[in-house]
Design a protein around this motif. Structure first.
Motif, PDB file in Angstrom:
ATOM      1  N   LEU A 100       0.823  -1.199   0.000  1.00 62.43           N
ATOM      2  CA  LEU A 100       0.000   0.000   0.000  1.00 62.43           C
ATOM      3  C   LEU A 100       0.864   1.258   0.000  1.00 62.43           C
ATOM      4  O   LEU A 100       0.600   2.216  -0.737  1.00 62.43           O
ATOM      5  CB  LEU A 100      -0.928  -0.012   1.214  1.00 62.43           C
ATOM      6  CG  LEU A 100      -1.943   1.127   1.300  1.00 62.43           C
ATOM      7  CD1 LEU A 100      -2.858   1.116   0.091  1.00 62.43           C
ATOM      8  CD2 LEU A 100      -2.755   1.023   2.581  1.00 62.43           C
ATOM      9  N   PHE A 101       1.902   1.265   0.830  1.00 62.47           N
ATOM     10  CA  PHE A 101       2.837   2.388   0.857  1.00 62.47           C
ATOM     11  C   PHE A 101       3.510   2.556  -0.500  1.00 62.47           C
ATOM     12  O   PHE A 101       3.684   3.683  -0.987  1.00 62.47           O
ATOM     13  CB  PHE A 101       3.885   2.143   1.944  1.00 62.47           C
ATOM     14  CG  PHE A 101       4.942   3.208   2.040  1.00 62.47           C
ATOM     15  CD1 PHE A 101       4.698   4.386   2.728  1.00 62.47           C
ATOM     16  CD2 PHE A 101       6.173   3.032   1.442  1.00 62.47           C
ATOM     17  CE1 PHE A 101       5.669   5.372   2.808  1.00 62.47           C
ATOM     18  CE2 PHE A 101       7.149   4.004   1.513  1.00 62.47           C
ATOM     19  CZ  PHE A 101       6.901   5.180   2.207  1.00 62.47           C
ATOM     20  N   GLY A 407      -0.753 -11.209   1.320  1.00 66.47           N
ATOM     21  CA  GLY A 407      -0.731  -9.749   1.247  1.00 66.47           C
ATOM     22  C   GLY A 407      -1.527  -9.236   0.064  1.00 66.47           C
ATOM     23  O   GLY A 407      -2.238  -8.219   0.170  1.00 66.47           O
ATOM     24  N   TYR A 408      -1.425  -9.917  -1.064  1.00 68.04           N
ATOM     25  CA  TYR A 408      -2.200  -9.517  -2.244  1.00 68.04           C
ATOM     26  C   TYR A 408      -3.698  -9.617  -1.967  1.00 68.04           C
ATOM     27  O   TYR A 408      -4.470  -8.710  -2.311  1.00 68.04           O
ATOM     28  CB  TYR A 408      -1.812 -10.396  -3.424  1.00 68.04           C
ATOM     29  CG  TYR A 408      -2.672 -10.203  -4.645  1.00 68.04           C
ATOM     30  CD1 TYR A 408      -2.481  -9.106  -5.484  1.00 68.04           C
ATOM     31  CD2 TYR A 408      -3.670 -11.113  -4.965  1.00 68.04           C
ATOM     32  CE1 TYR A 408      -3.271  -8.918  -6.612  1.00 68.04           C
ATOM     33  CE2 TYR A 408      -4.470 -10.932  -6.088  1.00 68.04           C
ATOM     34  CZ  TYR A 408      -4.265  -9.836  -6.904  1.00 68.04           C
ATOM     35  OH  TYR A 408      -5.058  -9.659  -8.008  1.00 68.04           O
ATOM     36  N   LEU A 409      -4.119 -10.714  -1.328  1.00 66.01           N
ATOM     37  CA  LEU A 409      -5.544 -10.878  -0.998  1.00 66.01           C
ATOM     38  C   LEU A 409      -6.009  -9.795  -0.022  1.00 66.01           C
ATOM     39  O   LEU A 409      -7.123  -9.271  -0.153  1.00 66.01           O
ATOM     40  CB  LEU A 409      -5.789 -12.267  -0.411  1.00 66.01           C
ATOM     41  CG  LEU A 409      -5.617 -13.446  -1.373  1.00 66.01           C
ATOM     42  CD1 LEU A 409      -5.826 -14.763  -0.630  1.00 66.01           C
ATOM     43  CD2 LEU A 409      -6.603 -13.331  -2.531  1.00 66.01           C
ATOM     44  N   ALA A 414      -9.042  -4.749   0.956  1.00 60.51           N
ATOM     45  CA  ALA A 414      -8.991  -3.338   1.348  1.00 60.51           C
ATOM     46  C   ALA A 414      -9.522  -2.434   0.240  1.00 60.51           C
ATOM     47  O   ALA A 414     -10.179  -1.424   0.507  1.00 60.51           O
ATOM     48  CB  ALA A 414      -7.558  -2.946   1.710  1.00 60.51           C
ATOM     49  N   PHE A 415      -9.261  -2.785  -1.011  1.00 65.22           N
ATOM     50  CA  PHE A 415      -9.747  -1.979  -2.130  1.00 65.22           C
ATOM     51  C   PHE A 415     -11.264  -1.941  -2.174  1.00 65.22           C
ATOM     52  O   PHE A 415     -11.861  -0.962  -2.617  1.00 65.22           O
ATOM     53  CB  PHE A 415      -9.210  -2.527  -3.452  1.00 65.22           C
ATOM     54  CG  PHE A 415      -7.788  -2.131  -3.733  1.00 65.22           C
ATOM     55  CD1 PHE A 415      -7.015  -1.505  -2.777  1.00 65.22           C
ATOM     56  CD2 PHE A 415      -7.207  -2.388  -4.961  1.00 65.22           C
ATOM     57  CE1 PHE A 415      -5.704  -1.141  -3.025  1.00 65.22           C
ATOM     58  CE2 PHE A 415      -5.905  -2.027  -5.235  1.00 65.22           C
ATOM     59  CZ  PHE A 415      -5.154  -1.398  -4.257  1.00 65.22           C
ATOM     60  N   THR A 416     -11.906  -3.040  -1.730  1.00 63.47           N
ATOM     61  CA  THR A 416     -13.369  -3.066  -1.719  1.00 63.47           C
ATOM     62  C   THR A 416     -13.951  -2.249  -0.569  1.00 63.47           C
ATOM     63  O   THR A 416     -15.110  -1.836  -0.633  1.00 63.47           O
ATOM     64  CB  THR A 416     -13.881  -4.509  -1.626  1.00 63.47           C
ATOM     65  OG1 THR A 416     -13.443  -5.089  -0.381  1.00 63.47           O
ATOM     66  CG2 THR A 416     -13.347  -5.349  -2.775  1.00 63.47           C
ATOM     67  N   GLN A 417     -13.159  -2.034   0.496  1.00 60.64           N
ATOM     68  CA  GLN A 417     -13.646  -1.308   1.666  1.00 60.64           C
ATOM     69  C   GLN A 417     -13.396   0.197   1.569  1.00 60.64           C
ATOM     70  O   GLN A 417     -14.099   0.974   2.198  1.00 60.64           O
ATOM     71  CB  GLN A 417     -12.970  -1.848   2.937  1.00 60.64           C
ATOM     72  CG  GLN A 417     -13.302  -3.306   3.237  1.00 60.64           C
ATOM     73  CD  GLN A 417     -14.778  -3.512   3.525  1.00 60.64           C
ATOM     74  OE1 GLN A 417     -15.397  -2.740   4.237  1.00 60.64           O
ATOM     75  NE2 GLN A 417     -15.341  -4.565   2.944  1.00 60.64           N
ATOM     76  N   ALA A 712     -10.229   0.985  13.275  1.00 61.68           N
ATOM     77  CA  ALA A 712     -10.349   0.228  14.522  1.00 61.68           C
ATOM     78  C   ALA A 712     -10.599  -1.249  14.236  1.00 61.68           C
ATOM     79  O   ALA A 712     -10.064  -2.128  14.915  1.00 61.68           O
ATOM     80  CB  ALA A 712     -11.476   0.811  15.371  1.00 61.68           C
ATOM     81  N   THR A 713     -11.416  -1.538  13.221  1.00 62.90           N
ATOM     82  CA  THR A 713     -11.690  -2.931  12.866  1.00 62.90           C
ATOM     83  C   THR A 713     -10.426  -3.641  12.403  1.00 62.90           C
ATOM     84  O   THR A 713     -10.144  -4.769  12.811  1.00 62.90           O
ATOM     85  CB  THR A 713     -12.766  -2.986  11.764  1.00 62.90           C
ATOM     86  OG1 THR A 713     -13.959  -2.339  12.229  1.00 62.90           O
ATOM     87  CG2 THR A 713     -13.081  -4.427  11.393  1.00 62.90           C
ATOM     88  N   ILE A 714      -9.659  -2.965  11.544  1.00 60.10           N
ATOM     89  CA  ILE A 714      -8.418  -3.569  11.043  1.00 60.10           C
ATOM     90  C   ILE A 714      -7.432  -3.800  12.186  1.00 60.10           C
ATOM     91  O   ILE A 714      -6.804  -4.865  12.290  1.00 60.10           O
ATOM     92  CB  ILE A 714      -7.796  -2.675   9.955  1.00 60.10           C
ATOM     93  CG1 ILE A 714      -8.699  -2.642   8.723  1.00 60.10           C
ATOM     94  CG2 ILE A 714      -6.405  -3.169   9.583  1.00 60.10           C
ATOM     95  CD1 ILE A 714      -8.253  -1.659   7.664  1.00 60.10           C
TER      96      ILE A 714
END
Length: 837
Positions: A100-101, A407-409, A414-417, A712-714
């Motif tokens: 992501l970074f 990590g890819y999954l 994350a992209f969907t959220q 917070a969820t993550i």
């Protein structure tokens, strides 16, 4: 150099050299036999010396170690699977964070020659803004030789398509915008400088792929059709590609030519007003020109602008040039947040490595016979250490491969959220692959070095290293759980605590009079009629004006020092009825009188900090000329800083010059959404060219806290994963301890020891490392939690409930993980266990 070439030559032709060596040795053996010398020597040892002279013995040994490590791990599929799973979790989380970074900060956006793109910002020793007047941008474009091209982007108010009440995001751009980015049209065509570069050009619009799909069902016939934006006819000329990379992140729904801005926003003067900072500017460096050279030229041009417009250019102003080919340019205020996220990810890996290191030490006891035989036949400690560490490297590589996929999954989920740009690709690139390999070697060193050293020195039964590893994973798990607890508590506080104003019944109506060129007097007249008509609507309790409404697109902030502590102050300009309308109580003093000047109302928190133990009424507000007298103290209302518990507020009475920027606040008796159509109708009746932005504060508030909720969820998931990984390690170590002491336990039970005593004896060795780990983890969390202070609204970073809850959960899970395998010791078959004693 000749030595290196000789070794490379052997490596390439090693099979031929080995065959020739074997043939020569066989020939000399036969010759020796004929000469009567039967003792030719150890041929195997001679061949090894010859290979050492050729210089690639280490490679042969490495291949041997890898083969042996693979066979050894294959013989223990249960252990191998557990180890790879634990490592996949630890490395996978780090890969996801780095990916992501990498995408946001390191990767260049997919446009033409992104490395030459730069963003231009206005800066002076005391001021900074990413926007500049359009006239300044045109001046730089026409005179800067160090920039081969310049692009400008101007924000626009949300517009309505035809009769759709749902607003659509729009942006004005220079006609060379898409051409300079090298963007092809998905359908139709994009802007062209010769066609859309003048004010007299026919109105044209480019739609985003997403808007085209959900608003027009992907109908290609929309190209060339006329739609109405805020009742203005405009021709759709093209659709952007699906994965179009917009400068500045996520793109709008509609792009419009900046030259036609006055057509869509009647009365606007931003294109001709040298004081209106309204556009963000990017440029492309001329080949062979550096950013420093361009900055020097732009400084000279800025000085020329100051001579032309002395009131509109700051003192000592210069153009700050930053790389423009990235989604995000990392700034110093972001460093602490990035460090915190990286630290949490590393803690996950630390838990996994400590867990696996303990399991390797436990497994080493079962390999004592194998290691003893190898030592007996002459294996050195270095040779044994190298073999064991090679096994750790193989495990790490397997775990890294699985972690790369994990990590890819995680990124895909994350992209969907989160609302991420479509062109972002979660697939790993070369940076991610190198990072994964580095993580594998680091992990192998952390979990494999100490166990391999202990085993090579025949000290695998020593418990000190094992206890250190237990303490380390407990400490890391404590930090993760405490951070998760703090974030969950902050989320609950934001969701269930009154922020200090009645957001559920409020609605903001922004007519954006300043964009339409309203003078202060005309704006005051319009707003007076607006307030009168909206206030008469059924269901409306009160109406007031405010310059900076809650959760606005733009906020104002002043960082001041009070009694040696930095305090963020959010100023606002309001009319007397604002406090009643917004539900902000006046705790002390009074509200403003109409037409009053040189007075101020401060929030409770600011009054306590600035004048502790004193009555603030009648005090002069520090700073500047100290001409503003405090006439009232309002309740704390985090109007523009919902997540900043340190923020305080100051309110000044709005003056005539503030009128074009004022926003109408409407407080409804019930659901404010029911009066929105009537408010829109009133605004249009007062001035047909105005299309106010109407927003319900309840929806904005929920959107504002949703990000904190997701974070917070993550964090909670990461904390629970760490605890589960630690639990697996505790179960494995306790099971191993029980298995090694079966006979001792059986003898104790045969002699009459009670079950409680047996259980206490088994678990006692784990009490000290667990206690030290909990204490160390709590201390580290307390020190690191200062970074979270800005997003822990309403919760102290040393919140005792969060700490106690996290420690209680961790201690309970550890106890459960330890007791489950320890119960095995209480169900021993004494006759079977002691049969051979």
């Amino acid at each position: 150099m000749s030595e290196l070439f000789r070794r490379i030559r052997y490596l390439i032709n090693r099979r031929r050299f080995d065959a020739e060596l074997e043939s020569d040795m066989e020939f000399h053996r036969e010759m020796a036999a004929r000469a009567g010398r039967s003792n030719f020597g150890n041929t195997l040892r001679m061949r090894e010396r010859a290979r050492e002279a050729w210089g690639w013995t280490w490679l042969d040994r490495l291949v041997q170690d890898l083969r042996f490590a693979t066979r050894t791990l294959a013989r223990s599929p249960g252990f191998t699977f557990t180890a790879v799973l634990v490592l996949a979790i630890g490395i996978g989380v780090n890969v996801a964070v780095f990916s992501l970074f990498n995408m946001v900060v390191l990767q260049l956006i997919p446009v033409r020659d992104p490395g030459s793109l730069v963003q231009l910002n206005r800066r002076s020793p005391g001021q900074f803004t990413s926007q500049m007047p359009y006239l300044s941008a045109v001046f730089y474009r026409d005179h800067a030789k160090s920039l081969s091209a310049m692009m400008a982007m101007q924000g626009a108010p949300p517009m309505q398509i035809d009769d759709d009440l749902q607003p659509t995001t729009t942006t004005f751009v220079t006609p060379n915008y898409f051409t300079e980015l090298g963007t092809p049209a998905g359908y139709g065509r994009l802007f062209d400088s010769t066609r859309e570069g003048s004010v007299s050009a026919p109105p044209a619009a480019v739609l985003s792929y997403g808007l085209w799909q959900h608003r027009f069902a992907g109908d290609p016939s929309i190209i060339g059709s006329v739609i109405r934006l805020n009742k203005k006819p405009v021709t759709v000329i093209g659709i952007t590609p699906y994965a179009f990379a917009n400068l500045g992140g996520q793109g709008p729904d509609i792009w419009l030519p900046v030259a036609q801005q006055p057509f869509f926003i009647e009365g606007s003067t931003v294109l001709t007003d040298p004081s209106a900072s309204s556009v963000r500017m990017w440029g492309r460096l001329t080949p062979g020109v550096s950013s420093k050279m361009a900055a020097q030229e732009l400084l000279a041009l800025t000085n020329e602008l100051r001579r032309q417009h002395p009131k509109d250019i700051w003192d000592n102003e210069f153009i700050d040039i930053q790389p423009g080919g990235h989604i995000l340019l990392l700034q110093p205020p972001m460093y602490s947040v990035v460090a915190m996220v990286a630290g949490l990810a590393v803690l996950i890996l630390a838990v996994a490595c400590a867990n696996l290191g303990g399991l390797l030490l436990a497994r080493a006891v079962t390999r004592e016979h194998e290691i003893g035989i190898r030592v007996a036949i002459g294996a050195t400690k270095v040779r044994i250490f190298r073999q064991l560490f090679t096994e750790s490297l193989v495990l790490a590589m397997l775990g890294a491969s699985a972690g790369l996929g994990l990590g890819y999954l995680c990124l895909r989920v994350a992209f969907t959220q989160f609302d991420m740009p479509r062109w972002l690709n979660a697939a790993p690139d070369w940076r991610v692959l190198l990072f994964t390999i580095a993580m594998a070697f680091i992990a192998a060193t952390f979990f494999g070095f100490a166990p391999a050293l202990q085993i090579a020195r025949q000290r695998q039964r020593k418990t000190i290293i094992r206890q250190v590893l237990i303490g380390a994973q407990i400490a890391a798990s404590s930090v993760l759980l405490i951070v998760a607890g703090l974030l969950v508590r902050a989320t609950q506080h934001v969701l269930y605590t009154d922020p200090g104003f009645a957001y559920e019944q409020l609605m903001s109506v922004d007519p954006q009079l300043d964009r339409h060129g309203y003078t202060p007097a005309a704006a005051k007249a319009y707003l007076a009629q607006m307030q009168e008509r909206v206030g008469a609507l059924p269901g409306v309790k009160s109406v007031a004006l405010v310059k900076l409404p809650p959760m606005n697109h733009t906020i104002s902030r002043m960082d001041v020092e009070i009694n040696g502590h930095p305090v963020p102050i959010y100023p606002n300009w309001v009319e007397p009825g604002t406090f009643q309308t917004m539900g902000i109580p006046i705790r002390l003093g009074r509200t403003f009188y109409p037409g009053e000047k040189n007075v101020v109302i401060v929030s409770e928190s600011l009054a306590r900090r600035e004048w502790p133990g004193q009555n603030p009424i009648g005090q002069l507000l520090p700073g500047g000329d100290a001409k503003d007298t405090v006439v009232g103290v309002a309740g704390d209302a985090h109007v523009n800083a919902v997540n900043d518990d340190d923020a305080v507020e100051q309110y000044w009475p709005a003056q005539l010059e503030d009128m074009p920027d004022m926003v109408v606040m409407v407080r409804a008796g019930g659901d404010p959404g029911g009066v929105a159509p009537m408010i829109k109708s009133i605004s249009e009746n007062l001035d047909r060219k105005l299309f106010p932005e109407i927003r319900q504060l309840k929806l904005l508030y929920l959107d504002n806290v949703s990000l904190l909720d997701r974070i917070a969820t993550i964090a909670s998931m990461i904390g629970l994963i760490a605890v589960l990984v630690a639990g697996v390690g505790i179960i494995g170590l306790v099971s191993f301890s029980v298995s090694q002491r079966m006979k001792e336990i059986a003898i104790r039970m045969a002699l009459g020891a009670k079950k409680v005593e047996i259980l206490n004896e088994v678990l006692r060795q784990f009490v000290l490392p667990v206690a030290i780990g909990l204490v160390a983890g709590t201390g580290i969390a307390a020190a690191a939690s200062k970074v979270l202070r800005k997003i822990l609204f309403g919760v102290d970073n040393l919140d005792p409930l969060s700490y106690a809850g996290a420690i209680a959960v961790l201690a309970s899970l550890i106890l459960l993980a330890a007791v489950l395998p320890a119960r095995r010791a209480l169900r021993l078959d004494l006759a079977k266990t002691l049969h051979y004693e």
